[in-house]
Design a protein around this motif. Structure first.
Motif, PDB file in Angstrom:
ATOM      1  N   ILE A   4       0.838  -1.205   0.000  1.00  0.00           N
ATOM      2  CA  ILE A   4       0.000   0.000   0.000  1.00  0.00           C
ATOM      3  C   ILE A   4       0.867   1.247   0.000  1.00  0.00           C
ATOM      4  O   ILE A   4       0.589   2.211  -0.723  1.00  0.00           O
ATOM      5  N   LEU A   5       1.935   1.237   0.771  1.00  0.00           N
ATOM      6  CA  LEU A   5       2.855   2.384   0.782  1.00  0.00           C
ATOM      7  C   LEU A   5       3.539   2.553  -0.572  1.00  0.00           C
ATOM      8  O   LEU A   5       3.761   3.686  -1.024  1.00  0.00           O
ATOM      9  N   GLU A  84       6.874  12.288   0.564  1.00  0.00           N
ATOM     10  CA  GLU A  84       7.528  11.044   0.135  1.00  0.00           C
ATOM     11  C   GLU A  84       8.711  10.708   1.032  1.00  0.00           C
ATOM     12  O   GLU A  84       8.915   9.541   1.395  1.00  0.00           O
ATOM     13  N   ASN A  85       9.511  11.711   1.371  1.00  0.00           N
ATOM     14  CA  ASN A  85      10.655  11.456   2.246  1.00  0.00           C
ATOM     15  C   ASN A  85      10.216  11.009   3.632  1.00  0.00           C
ATOM     16  O   ASN A  85      10.852  10.132   4.235  1.00  0.00           O
ATOM     17  N   VAL A  86       9.157  11.582   4.156  1.00  0.00           N
ATOM     18  CA  VAL A  86       8.644  11.153   5.457  1.00  0.00           C
ATOM     19  C   VAL A  86       8.185   9.707   5.389  1.00  0.00           C
ATOM     20  O   VAL A  86       8.470   8.907   6.289  1.00  0.00           O
ATOM     21  N   ILE A  87       7.491   9.353   4.316  1.00  0.00           N
ATOM     22  CA  ILE A  87       7.025   7.969   4.176  1.00  0.00           C
ATOM     23  C   ILE A  87       8.200   7.012   4.072  1.00  0.00           C
ATOM     24  O   ILE A  87       8.236   5.980   4.752  1.00  0.00           O
ATOM     25  N   VAL A  88       9.174   7.345   3.235  1.00  0.00           N
ATOM     26  CA  VAL A  88      10.304   6.432   3.006  1.00  0.00           C
ATOM     27  C   VAL A  88      11.195   6.320   4.233  1.00  0.00           C
ATOM     28  O   VAL A  88      11.652   5.229   4.586  1.00  0.00           O
ATOM     29  N   ARG A  89      11.439   7.411   4.929  1.00  0.00           N
ATOM     30  CA  ARG A  89      12.393   7.387   6.037  1.00  0.00           C
ATOM     31  C   ARG A  89      11.798   6.964   7.370  1.00  0.00           C
ATOM     32  O   ARG A  89      12.486   6.354   8.192  1.00  0.00           O
ATOM     33  N   TYR A  90      10.521   7.283   7.614  1.00  0.00           N
ATOM     34  CA  TYR A  90       9.972   7.032   8.959  1.00  0.00           C
ATOM     35  C   TYR A  90       8.857   5.996   8.986  1.00  0.00           C
ATOM     36  O   TYR A  90       8.750   5.246   9.943  1.00  0.00           O
ATOM     37  N   ILE A  91       8.019   5.958   7.982  1.00  0.00           N
ATOM     38  CA  ILE A  91       6.892   5.039   8.024  1.00  0.00           C
ATOM     39  C   ILE A  91       7.265   3.686   7.411  1.00  0.00           C
ATOM     40  O   ILE A  91       6.975   2.631   7.998  1.00  0.00           O
TER      41      ILE A  91
END
Length: 96
Positions: A4-5, A84-91
């Motif tokens: 999903i991500l 996108e960076n928040v999703i890739v790095r933290y989530i």
């Protein structure tokens, strides 16, 4: 959940390209390179307007008037890249 991500990241990338296409088409129409009386150009322009305008309108309303320069697509692209960076790095690393 990672699938999903991945889909969310892909949709965000596609939206960035739609924003770029919308900006380029608006420049081409403004400089009379393409004619909006052409049905294909009109259909593409209408599609891009309907996809991008609901997201760009609040940004345009919040920004000060810069004359004839519209930087709202740039602001939106930067916000999407931040997301996108928040999703890739933290989530993404915390999802199994």
């Amino acid at each position: 959940m990672r699938a999903i991500l991945d889909i969310v990241l892909l949709v965000l990338q596609i939206y960035i390209w739609l924003l770029i296409a919308s900006a380029v088409l608006s420049w081409l129409v403004a400089f009379n390179v393409v004619n909006t009386r052409n049905q294909v150009v009109s259909t593409i322009g209408d599609f891009l307007y309907r996809i991008t305008e609901p997201v760009l309108r609040p940004i345009r309303n919040a920004m000060p008037n810069l004359g004839g320069i519209d930087v709202s697509p740039v602001v939106l692209i930067l916000l999407i890249l931040l997301l996108e960076n928040v999703i890739v790095r933290y989530i993404y690393p915390n999802v199994f």
